[in-house]
Enzyme design. Structure first.
Site, short mmCIF file in Angstrom:
data_model
loop_
_atom_site.label_atom_id
_atom_site.label_comp_id
_atom_site.label_asym_id
_atom_site.label_seq_id
_atom_site.Cartn_x
_atom_site.Cartn_y
_atom_site.Cartn_z
N PHE A 30 0.82 -1.21 0.00
CA PHE A 30 0.00 0.00 0.00
C PHE A 30 0.86 1.27 0.00
CE2 PHE A 30 -2.50 -3.37 1.97
CZ PHE A 30 -3.66 -3.32 1.21
N SER A 31 2.08 1.14 -0.51
CA SER A 31 3.07 2.21 -0.42
C SER A 31 2.66 3.48 -1.18
CB SER A 31 4.41 1.70 -0.95
OG SER A 31 5.32 2.76 -1.12
#
Length: 303
Positions: free
Chosen positions: A65-66
């Site tokens: 989910f960077s």
């Protein structure tokens, strides 16, 4: 990348105490490369492209989910540069299409290479191997933190920010707080709100900043990537009260901790506090999917 002409608003957050709190909406700087990510990438990409590489190629690192992965992919599309994301978690191979962050990154042209968590933990070796494999590539560290990133953070500061006593930011890899520390006015104190467990952060920030005008404050609230029910409630109430969206990994935890410190009289009376909204809103869709599967309360905006 060019310096945007957009004027970033500084929004007052009303308080009952004799303290003034404002939030600088850096999340509005770009629809996809938002907040501190824009400025951390600014000099990295510009210096690289000035060398006129024959086939420009950017490689970087991140989790499922960077925000950084999402930003680099968007930058690649906008700049016409190929991108490769080294993604933590081999189990994501073949399933990334169901991850909102990775799907958007792929739509922006990024290719992926999934590695085990053990391989990912040794990013020095990974970087060395990648530089051999792709000798002409620009390899940007996880979170984008390096000397060029710190240099870019100076653009978060301007004439409007000079009057504040405290400058506040969430801290992941340390580049943003180091940049604020390095370029802050002499009278300003910089507060970094840590959302990760990393005993080396203070040393990293000090080395990148070259100053000792900062403090790092624990704001993990369950650990990196963890989202507590209390944090969800705070984010939803903050939106209802002030109309500003916060993300659950960085800015939500920072603002909640700032409110706690204000209640604890951490700040002297008449203090002027400026918090930086560093973006990260792209991750909310994925966070809500995870929360929905666990039958937990959701982050809700506009409801």
């Amino acid at each position: 990348m060019k310096i945007p002409e957009i004027q970033i608003p500084i929004i007052p957050i009303p308080l009952e105490k004799n303290i003034t709190l404002f939030i600088k909406r850096e999340d509005l700087i770009h629809p996809e490369i938002s907040g501190n990510k824009f400025w951390k990438l600014f000099y990295n990409i510009n210096h690289y492209l000035e060398k006129n590489p024959e086939k420009p190629f950017i490689i970087t690192f991140g989790g499922a989910f960077s925000n950084h992965i999402a930003a680099v992919a968007a930058l690649g599309k906008e700049s016409g540069v190929s991108t490769l994301g080294i993604i933590r978690g081999e189990e994501l191979h073949g399933r990334w299409q169901y991850n909102p962050t990775l799907k958007t990154a792929a739509d922006n042209g990024m290719e992926f290479r999934f590695v085990t968590r053990q391989e990912y933990s040794d990013k020095n070796q990974l970087t060395e191997n990648l530089q051999i494999e792709f000798p002409h590539a620009l390899i940007i560290p996880e979170g984008g933190t390096n000397k060029n990133a710190v240099k870019g953070i100076q653009y978060l500061l301007n004439n409007e920010t000079k009057s504040f006593d405290y400058l506040c930011t969430a801290v992941g890899t340390g580049g943003t707080v180091a940049g604020l520390s390095r370029f802050a006015e002499q009278h300003q104190k910089v507060l970094g709100f840590k959302v990760v467990i990393d005993q080396s952060l203070e040393k990293t920030v000090a080395e990148l900043s070259g100053k000792n005008n900062f403090d790092l404050i624990d704001a993990q609230d369950g650990g990196y990537g963890k989202i507590t029910d209390e944090n969800i409630r705070f984010i939803n109430e903050f939106y209802q009260n002030f109309g500003i969206e916060l993300d659950p990994i960085y800015t939500g935890k920072m603002m909640r901790k700032i409110f706690e410190l204000i209640e604890e009289d951490y700040f002297p009376e008449k203090s002027r506090i400026l918090a930086f909204h560093t973006g990260g809103l792209q991750g909310i869709e994925g966070a809500n999917e995870m929360l929905r599967k666990k039958n937990r309360a959701l982050i809700q905006f506009g409801k």
